[in-house]
Write a protein that holds these residues in place. Structure first.
Motif, PDB file in Angstrom:
ATOM      1  N   SER A  36      44.342  18.779  -5.954  1.00  0.00           N
ATOM      2  CA  SER A  36      43.927  20.176  -6.126  1.00  0.00           C
ATOM      3  C   SER A  36      44.970  20.994  -6.884  1.00  0.00           C
ATOM      4  O   SER A  36      44.752  22.181  -7.127  1.00  0.00           O
ATOM      5  CB  SER A  36      43.676  20.822  -4.757  1.00  0.00           C
ATOM      6  N   LEU A  37      46.102  20.385  -7.234  1.00  0.00           N
ATOM      7  CA  LEU A  37      47.176  21.085  -7.918  1.00  0.00           C
ATOM      8  C   LEU A  37      47.400  20.469  -9.292  1.00  0.00           C
ATOM      9  O   LEU A  37      47.283  19.276  -9.481  1.00  0.00           O
ATOM     10  CB  LEU A  37      48.484  21.015  -7.107  1.00  0.00           C
ATOM     11  N   TYR A  38      47.745  21.311 -10.249  1.00  0.00           N
ATOM     12  CA  TYR A  38      48.167  20.835 -11.568  1.00  0.00           C
ATOM     13  C   TYR A  38      49.224  21.798 -12.100  1.00  0.00           C
ATOM     14  O   TYR A  38      49.267  22.976 -11.752  1.00  0.00           O
ATOM     15  CB  TYR A  38      46.979  20.732 -12.519  1.00  0.00           C
ATOM     16  N   THR A  39      50.089  21.274 -12.942  1.00  0.00           N
ATOM     17  CA  THR A  39      51.232  22.035 -13.444  1.00  0.00           C
ATOM     18  C   THR A  39      51.138  22.194 -14.955  1.00  0.00           C
ATOM     19  O   THR A  39      50.851  21.232 -15.683  1.00  0.00           O
ATOM     20  CB  THR A  39      52.553  21.333 -13.083  1.00  0.00           C
ATOM     21  N   GLY A  63      53.050  27.255 -14.993  1.00  0.00           N
ATOM     22  CA  GLY A  63      53.204  27.228 -13.546  1.00  0.00           C
ATOM     23  C   GLY A  63      52.278  26.207 -12.892  1.00  0.00           C
ATOM     24  O   GLY A  63      51.586  25.433 -13.559  1.00  0.00           O
ATOM     25  N   THR A  64      52.258  26.226 -11.531  1.00  0.00           N
ATOM     26  CA  THR A  64      51.402  25.322 -10.750  1.00  0.00           C
ATOM     27  C   THR A  64      50.163  26.080 -10.287  1.00  0.00           C
ATOM     28  O   THR A  64      50.271  27.198  -9.767  1.00  0.00           O
ATOM     29  CB  THR A  64      52.167  24.764  -9.540  1.00  0.00           C
ATOM     30  N   HIS A  65      48.997  25.473 -10.446  1.00  0.00           N
ATOM     31  CA  HIS A  65      47.741  26.165 -10.170  1.00  0.00           C
ATOM     32  C   HIS A  65      46.815  25.248  -9.365  1.00  0.00           C
ATOM     33  O   HIS A  65      46.991  24.021  -9.334  1.00  0.00           O
ATOM     34  CB  HIS A  65      47.055  26.572 -11.475  1.00  0.00           C
ATOM     35  N   PHE A  66      45.823  25.872  -8.723  1.00  0.00           N
ATOM     36  CA  PHE A  66      44.833  25.155  -7.915  1.00  0.00           C
ATOM     37  C   PHE A  66      43.558  24.938  -8.734  1.00  0.00           C
ATOM     38  O   PHE A  66      43.221  25.719  -9.618  1.00  0.00           O
ATOM     39  CB  PHE A  66      44.483  25.944  -6.645  1.00  0.00           C
TER      40      PHE A  66
END
Length: 287
Positions: A36-39, A63-66
């Motif tokens: 569920s996370l990607y950078t 940044g890191t996002h959902f």
């Protein structure tokens, strides 16, 4: 005793089962959280593709996002300026072929990244820049003769740069710099240029020879005029004073001849009346 032992075994099995379930749950949760996370790193932007809504219009920053696993997928774009170099073989106005090398510094327009992804994909620059670069180079070079590409190179570069920037803007690509780094002609044109230079050198040499001949002619005329003037003066002097001037010149000439012959160890000149006596020093054999 046997009943007590059976109860303890069941409790141990139940405990291990609970631990296994907990570990499985934690593992599944960690896997779900990780998916569920990607950078998005520095100098990059992301475009999200949703299976239900398609490509989202909003660009995702650093940044890191959902995201929703399986339902959404991020596509990363590098928005830093990148160099591109390609060559083109183009024809000039006077039907000569020239080889040009063009270097571009390009980057995508960040606010139009979703549009770029929809129409071109992540390899947008490799699909667009070579084609529009060749198109613009051929169109601009065709406006000039082959020799003008050297004498008017800044003007040619400016036309190429302006035309490429306009064409790249149609594809939402920003060009920070455009430069012609190399220009070369075909073998036939190079040979023609060399022959032209040789002909120009021969023409300059011919001009020099003509100018020198003209100067020599003028010098000859001046000498002839001087000799004519001198002869006229002598004639006038002779007419005025009689033969005395000629006798004076004859005596001066005889004096110069005698002085010259006197310097020779083997020859002596003795005028005597109408005869000339030459005396030679005796040789050892005569003695």
């Amino acid at each position: 005793m046997a009943a007590a032992g059976g109860g303890g075994s069941q409790a141990a099995v139940s405990f291990l089962t609970n631990v296994a379930r907990l570990a499985l749950g934690v593992g599944a949760g960690a896997t779900l959280l990780n998916s569920s996370l990607y950078t998005v790193d520095g100098g990059q932007r992301a475009v999200l593709f949703d299976r239900f809504r398609g490509v989202l219009d909003q660009t995702v920053g650093e940044g890191t996002h959902f995201l929703v696993p399986w339902l959404q997928k991020p596509y990363i774009f590098d928005i830093r300026t990148r160099p591109h170099t390609f060559t083109s073989n183009s024809g000039t106005k006077d039907l000569q072929m020239v080889n040009l090398t063009l270097r571009l510094l390009s980057r995508p327009d960040v606010q139009f990244l979703p549009t770029i992804f929809k129409s071109l994909g992540t390899e947008y620059d490799e699909k667009v820049l070579p084609s529009i670069g060749n198109e613009v180079l051929k169109a601009v070079v065709a406006q000039f003769n082959a020799d003008q590409l050297l004498t008017e190179r800044p003007h040619v570069s400016a036309l190429v740069r302006d035309a490429l920037i306009r064409r790249a803007r149609d594809f939402n690509i920003v060009l920070d710099d455009v430069a012609i780094t190399h220009l070369s002609y075909g073998a036939e044109f190079s040979s023609a240029v060399e022959k032209k230079q040789v002909a120009q050198q021969e023409a300059e040499r011919s001009k020099f020879l003509v100018a020198r001949a003209e100067q020599e002619r003028r010098a000859a005329v001046i000498r002839a005029e001087g000799e004519s003037e001198a002869a006229k003066l002598i004639s006038d002097a002779t007419a005025g004073t009689g033969m005395g001037l000629l006798e004076l010149r004859r005596i001066e000439a005889a004096r110069e001849i005698a002085a010259t012959l006197a310097k020779s160890p083997n020859v002596a000149y003795l005028p005597g009346g109408n005869q000339m006596l030459f005396g030679l020093n005796p040789s050892p054999m005569a003695r």
